[in-house]
Design a protein around this motif. Structure first.
Motif, mmCIF file in Angstrom:
data_model
loop_
_atom_site.group_PDB
_atom_site.id
_atom_site.type_symbol
_atom_site.label_atom_id
_atom_site.label_comp_id
_atom_site.label_asym_id
_atom_site.label_seq_id
_atom_site.Cartn_x
_atom_site.Cartn_y
_atom_site.Cartn_z
ATOM 1 N N THR A 1 36.656 42.348 -42.935
ATOM 2 C CA THR A 1 35.208 42.480 -42.847
ATOM 3 C C THR A 1 34.554 41.279 -43.488
ATOM 4 O O THR A 1 34.942 40.863 -44.571
ATOM 5 N N VAL B 1 33.367 42.360 -38.153
ATOM 6 C CA VAL B 1 34.639 43.040 -38.399
ATOM 7 C C VAL B 1 35.682 42.548 -37.414
ATOM 8 O O VAL B 1 35.399 42.391 -36.227
ATOM 9 N N ARG C 1 42.296 45.305 -41.463
ATOM 10 C CA ARG C 1 40.920 45.114 -41.053
ATOM 11 C C ARG C 1 40.301 44.041 -41.920
ATOM 12 O O ARG C 1 40.504 44.037 -43.137
ATOM 13 N N ASP D 1 32.127 49.356 -48.203
ATOM 14 C CA ASP D 1 31.685 47.967 -48.342
ATOM 15 C C ASP D 1 31.900 47.391 -49.726
ATOM 16 O O ASP D 1 31.602 46.216 -49.963
ATOM 17 N N ALA E 1 36.026 37.266 -37.936
ATOM 18 C CA ALA E 1 35.044 38.092 -38.651
ATOM 19 C C ALA E 1 33.877 37.237 -39.134
ATOM 20 O O ALA E 1 32.705 37.631 -39.015
ATOM 21 N N HIS F 1 26.993 41.772 -40.655
ATOM 22 C CA HIS F 1 28.402 42.109 -40.836
ATOM 23 C C HIS F 1 29.220 41.563 -39.679
ATOM 24 O O HIS F 1 28.690 41.335 -38.586
#
Lengths: 406, 406
Positions: A101, A116, A99, A374, A136, A114
DNA sequence: CCACTAAATATAGGCAGAAGATTTACCGTC
DNA sequence: GACGGTAAATCTTCTGCCTATATTTAGTGG
């Protein structure tokens, strides 16, 4: 006779003073020349000239309103300036295994948006990771209504050691190199500073800036995922080592009662499997399911004997880990971070208590991070902020939604 | 809005430039204005003005001889200057448990004289240690033909953790406090900077400056006396920690196959005693005598089975210690220092080889210090040198055997 | 409308350093 | 012993940043 930095031009003096003034004012409310004078020791004329200069460059805005804030009202109204937190943007990325971010923040590290990108489960193709980073970032910038050119500095966290230049050693079977397929170049743009940094290190930065480590000068952020990794902050410096491997915890293989750098999740699963094999746990127990770790603490709270036993083993293990690290570096604090951190809240007090078996006073404190998933992204943003603050006038800010005063 | 350092006066600029120039020529042969210009980027006029200024202050001497060195001979002869290494003196002390050594050195850390004060065997009276410091300093200064006022900076190494201000925590049973009975105040003089520092840290400074760690940015100096202690240099910084305890090695109690922070001497003695108890060693064996450790290596080289076994145990132990420390901090080097170091020369290659059992590549290297018993004192001198070099113009040098040019 | 106030602005001066012209102290050579 | 040649020192002029000290300005309250 090596070269040394000197101030061989008045221009350099002005630049240094402007940067100092800017840093002094960075986190301040709107301010007047008097404030600037107090912060820098400069004369009024000079302070005002610098403020005007910084306003021209786009770093400050001059507030039309003179004594709006009703801050007093005798004499000629003071000119008021304010730091423009949106004069540029910061980009922080957490390029995890599955993933990616992206976090967009302003120059005070306030998060604006944000983005993702999920990666396919079993991917190791460098291009897929690189594309994920781009995706992202694009999502985050779009949400923030911003443009690539607005980004002054970008920092990426990767699950691999990184040297000063952001490169990772291949690692055994090349895992590290795959986690960091030259992400620096993906983010590079003219006029933008880019840094690739180990994720645990960034978690430590985050904890030091806005987490449990704020104000502490010697602490560790223990990133507890599948494997343990630590970001080490000692004397206010993030430790890097020869090739960025500081905080890799393979030395735990040598620590009695620990034996590996496996994270708490894998260890818990293994212990529960052993209990099941020994017939002490039903094969369909929820403890063996997907959310095993969450279940585990619930079951332990309900005095399930197997769960209690496993939780105690985890407590002991974590206490040994923290004792080993904290004793060698004389840390006052270990912050357990990572996805699992919130679940560990109840555990940390027990770990702290158990430390007296393995360490000597003054004992460190173990707490769970409050930053949640985060942490790495936030740390990346703060690291980017450090880069900009270190030499703000090295960044060109004029473009962003600001008309310089001719 | 906290205060920030600015250059609010031309005087500060000049001072900064003078300091930069001085640092640039610190280790240089006699030099000319051209050299100074190259090193600083300043114009000839400015460089010359600064040189004259520094000569006035006593930091440089102008060599009467113009082109003596036959360095070429067209054109007008260049004025030649030289850094005056004796413009002031540095004092480095090793305040060990039973012995206090003082080293006087010039501003290039060249040792000029020694002074030693032996302390009574079982002393713990603070005043005795303080007197010993004074005695050692007096001896060294007398031998150097120097005066207390010539000393610009003094640094003392003590076998106790020290915080930034040179204070030590009491430690269990107050041992640390007794080792550091406010030695700072004993050495304090107007215009002199004094620092109290952990002895292992100073050994690390020495190794980094003139020992095996020169050029390395991440290494440890392992001070192997009765107990192990380490000075940790990571990213060019000496690690201190919350209260100066970084590098205390009590965490070794947690390391498998090590179990304590005992030094090699005590462990060897214990192993030999056990062998004697088991009847594998004659009660009058020289290995059990005073110089047991020296004997031990000799006997092992002669294939004495008990000695070989003990040496192997020591090798294994040291390898585990080095692996644990070096892995956590990604060190490239461990230098074993202390009185025992010279005897350990042959051992270190074996330790390095054995590291692959306990650590992962890139493996660190283990070597024995070549600095001998003076490591701490030499490190103290280099630390003092750092203090002076950091802001030379903060020290008044005019007095020392130098007539300023009116 | 007039003192009063606090800040902005204007003016003068000091000092560091750059840039470039000029002088100086040597070397060869004739 | 006078005469170019050379490289460095020295001198002169100039710019920019900052301080210090008036002087002006934009408000308030009586």
């Amino acid at each position: 006779m090596t070269a040394h930095v000197v101030l061989n031009s008045p221009h350099l003096v002005r630049r240094a003073n402007a940067a100092a003034l800017l840093r002094a004012v960075w986190d301040a409310r709107p301010f007047t020349a008097n404030d600037a004078m107090a912060a820098t020791g400069l004369t009024r004329s000079t302070a005002l000239a610098l403020c005007d200069h910084l306003a021209d460059l786009g770093w400050l805005s001059e507030l039309a309103d003179a004594r709006a804030a009703g801050e007093y009202s005798k004499g000629r109204p003071a000119r008021r300036y304010a730091f423009r937190p949106t004069a540029g943007l910061l980009l922080g990325l957490d390029a995890g295994q599955n993933r990616i971010t992206a976090v967009v923040a302003d120059l005070r590290a306030q998060v604006l948006a944000h983005g993702v990108a999920r990666l396919p489960r079993d991917n190791l193709d460098p291009q897929i990771r690189r594309d994920g980073v781009g995706r992202a970032v694009h999502l985050a910038l779009t949400e923030a209504g911003a443009h690539e050119d607005d980004v002054l500095a970008a920092v990426v966290g990767v699950p691999a050691p990184t040297d000063r230049h952001g490169a990772s050693p291949p690692g055994e079977d090349g895992y590290w190199a795959r986690m960091n397929p030259d992400l620096r170049s993906v983010l590079s743009r003219p006029g933008r500073t880019v840094l690739v940094e180990n994720d645990a290190n960034l978690a430590a930065v985050a904890e030091g800036a806005v987490g449990a480590g704020a104000g502490s000068t010697a602490f560790a952020a223990l990133l507890a995922g599948e494997r343990l990794g630590a970001g080490l902050m000692v004397d206010g410096h993030l430790l890097r080592g020869r090739a960025g491997g500081a905080g890799e915890l393979r030395m735990l293989e040598l620590v009695e009662g620990v034996g590996s750098s496996l994270g708490l999740g894998p260890v818990a699963r293994e212990l529960l499997r052993q209990a099941a094999d020994a017939g002490r746990l039903a094969a369909d127990s929820p403890l063996l399911g997907e959310d095993g770790v969450q279940e585990l603490f619930r079951a332990a709270a309900a005095h399930d004997p197997v769960a209690v036993e496993v939780v105690e083993a985890l407590t002991d293990r974590l206490a040994r880990v923290c004792a080993a690290i904290a004793t060698l570096l004389d840390l006052e604090l270990v912050v357990v971070a990572g996805a699992i951190a919130t679940a560990l809240g109840p555990l940390t007090a027990a770990v702290t208590a158990r430390l007296e078996r393995y360490a000597h006073p003054p004992l460190p404190v173990v707490v769970a991070s409050r930053l949640g998933a985060d942490a790495v992204g936030v740390g990346a943003v703060h690291r980017a902020l450090e880069l900009v603050r270190a030499d703000p006038l090295g960044f060109d800010v004029a473009g962003r939604g600001h008309a310089p005063a001719h």
